[in-house]
Scaffold this active site. Structure first.
Site, PDB file in Angstrom:
ATOM      1  N   SER A  46      -2.816  -5.298   8.927  1.00  0.00           N
ATOM      2  CA  SER A  46      -4.155  -4.883   8.504  1.00  0.00           C
ATOM      3  C   SER A  46      -4.351  -4.998   7.000  1.00  0.00           C
ATOM      4  CB  SER A  46      -4.437  -3.445   8.956  1.00  0.00           C
ATOM      5  OG  SER A  46      -3.515  -2.542   8.377  1.00  0.00           O
ATOM      6  N   HIS A  47      -3.277  -5.251   6.245  1.00  0.00           N
ATOM      7  CA  HIS A  47      -3.391  -5.385   4.802  1.00  0.00           C
ATOM      8  C   HIS A  47      -2.859  -6.721   4.295  1.00  0.00           C
ATOM      9  CE1 HIS A  47      -3.655  -0.963   5.289  1.00  0.00           C
ATOM     10  NE2 HIS A  47      -4.547  -1.100   4.327  1.00  0.00           N
ATOM     11  N   HIS A 119      -9.427  -1.564  -4.803  1.00  0.00           N
ATOM     12  CA  HIS A 119      -8.196  -1.413  -4.019  1.00  0.00           C
ATOM     13  C   HIS A 119      -8.489  -1.771  -2.571  1.00  0.00           C
ATOM     14  CE1 HIS A 119      -4.390   0.115  -2.637  1.00  0.00           C
ATOM     15  NE2 HIS A 119      -4.064   0.529  -3.853  1.00  0.00           N
ATOM     16  N   GLU A 187      -7.237  -0.878  10.963  1.00  0.00           N
ATOM     17  CA  GLU A 187      -6.741  -0.817  12.334  1.00  0.00           C
ATOM     18  C   GLU A 187      -7.902  -0.850  13.331  1.00  0.00           C
ATOM     19  OE1 GLU A 187      -3.686  -0.998  13.481  1.00  0.00           O
ATOM     20  OE2 GLU A 187      -2.921  -1.223  11.442  1.00  0.00           O
ATOM     21  N   SER A 307       9.118   4.064   7.103  1.00  0.00           N
ATOM     22  CA  SER A 307       9.327   2.722   6.538  1.00  0.00           C
ATOM     23  C   SER A 307      10.483   1.953   7.160  1.00  0.00           C
ATOM     24  CB  SER A 307       9.485   2.746   5.003  1.00  0.00           C
ATOM     25  OG  SER A 307      10.681   3.390   4.595  1.00  0.00           O
ATOM     26  N   ARG A 310       9.280  -1.247   8.716  1.00  0.00           N
ATOM     27  CA  ARG A 310       8.923  -2.255   7.714  1.00  0.00           C
ATOM     28  C   ARG A 310      10.162  -2.943   7.176  1.00  0.00           C
ATOM     29  NH1 ARG A 310       7.305  -1.538   3.251  1.00  0.00           N
ATOM     30  NH2 ARG A 310       7.531   0.692   2.821  1.00  0.00           N
TER      31      ARG A 310
END
Length: 339
Positions: A46-47, A119, A187, A307, A310
């Protein structure tokens, strides 16, 4: 037909070329491409490339200064300010990181205020950057007005993400990044694009009724996580990233926004702490003590540290590449300069 799979180098090159073609400077384009590539590397879809069309729209509409050169201002022994000059946040954050680290080393704790930035990314890159240098870090930023206050039915707060990062010896930093809303805006947009319904509790429709329809949710309002508890955190982020540093609240962002679909104008507030300055026996003792907590967490079946997923993806994607949904890949090709 399977979706295209491209390497991380191709992600960075694609993002850079598109942004340069749209009118960004080399440094602005590079900083945004770094952020987008890191998101794809860590499978934060999503980013990642999903955001590139929005970045482009904001340059073309004139909302973003694609050639902005951030300015650093020394406000106090433990406070640094970066004027992003209406450019994108990644470059301003990058410029501010060294100054924030230096003040934190000197004072034990320091703050960074970034104003007039745009941002559009996750908030973990900036806290992870500092944690990788041995500092504890927090980050807070607002957005457009998307989230209803507790008990309300109209958009007021932003999704107002926050991030926390803790350095670790011999391991990647522990990092979490979460919206104060039940979900990130992106999302819901991905659910809409992919034809999926939303989990219950994410949003309400324009009439204030609970909905699992992403289109109705985008037209209505998102909900804070945990009801009034999440709403209180959203309000806190508004104050930290708005009034405290001299920037706008989310509802003020929406009032001024040109509706181009790109990132909102606003501010970001960061805190950094040197763990070597907060206890007499030093940073290593703090790190060792923290590891006992992490071990207790992981001793229970089914647990993981924030995290972890990730970092697992980070090991895999440089080898396997990343999948890009075909419709997005096709859209990105239209944003490239004609050959």
């Amino acid at each position: 037909m399977p979706d295209p799979v491209i390497s991380l180098e191709e992600v960075h090159d694609l993002a850079t070329r598109i942004l340069l073609h749209a009118g960004a400077s080399a440094e602005q384009a590079r900083a945004v491409a770094d952020t987008v590539t890191n998101a794809e590397r860590d499978e934060c879809k999503s980013h990642g490339l999903f955001r590139i069309p929005g970045y482009v729209k904001s340059i073309l509409s004139g909302k973003v200064n694609g050639h902005a050169v951030p300015e650093v201002h020394d406000l106090a022994p433990a406070v640094v300010h970066v004027d992003a000059k209406l450019g994108f946040a990644p470059l301003a954050l990058e410029v501010g990181a060294d100054a924030l680290e230096a003040k934190t080393r000197s004072q034990g704790i320091a703050a960074l205020a970034i104003t007039d930035c745009h941002h559009f990314a996750a908030v973990w890159p900036e806290t992870e950057r500092l944690a990788s240098r041995g500092l504890v870090a927090f980050a807070f930023t607002g957005s457009n007005s998307f989230v209803a206050p507790a008990g309300g039915t109209k958009k007021l707060y932003g999704t107002n993400p926050m991030s926390f990062a803790w350095p670790r010896e011999g391991h990647p930093p522990l990092v979490f990044d979460q919206a104060s809303s039940a979900s990130a805006r992106g999302e819901i947009q991905l659910h809409q694009r992919d034809g999926h319904t939303l989990p219950e509790g994410w949003a309400i429709d324009p009439d204030g009724n609970p909905t699992t329809d992403p289109t109705a949710a985008l037209a209505g309002a998102q909900l804070p996580f945990g009801g009034y508890k999440g709403a209180a955190i959203a309000m806190m982020v508004e104050l930290l990233a708005g009034a405290l540093i001299g920037d706008v609240f989310s509802f003020e962002v929406t009032e001024r926004d040109n509706g181009d679909g790109g990132p909102p104008t606003g501010g970001e507030f960061m805190l950094a702490i040197d763990p070597g300055a907060t206890r007499r026996d030093g940073a290593s003792a703090a790190m060792a003590h923290a590891e006992t907590l992490f071990a207790e967490i992981l001793s229970q079946d089914g647990t993981r540290l924030p995290s972890d997923r990730r970092f697992i993806a980070r090991e895999r994607t440089p080898i396997e590449g990343v999948s890009v949904v075909q419709v997005l890949y096709d859209e990105l090709q239209t944003l490239l300069p004609a050959s």
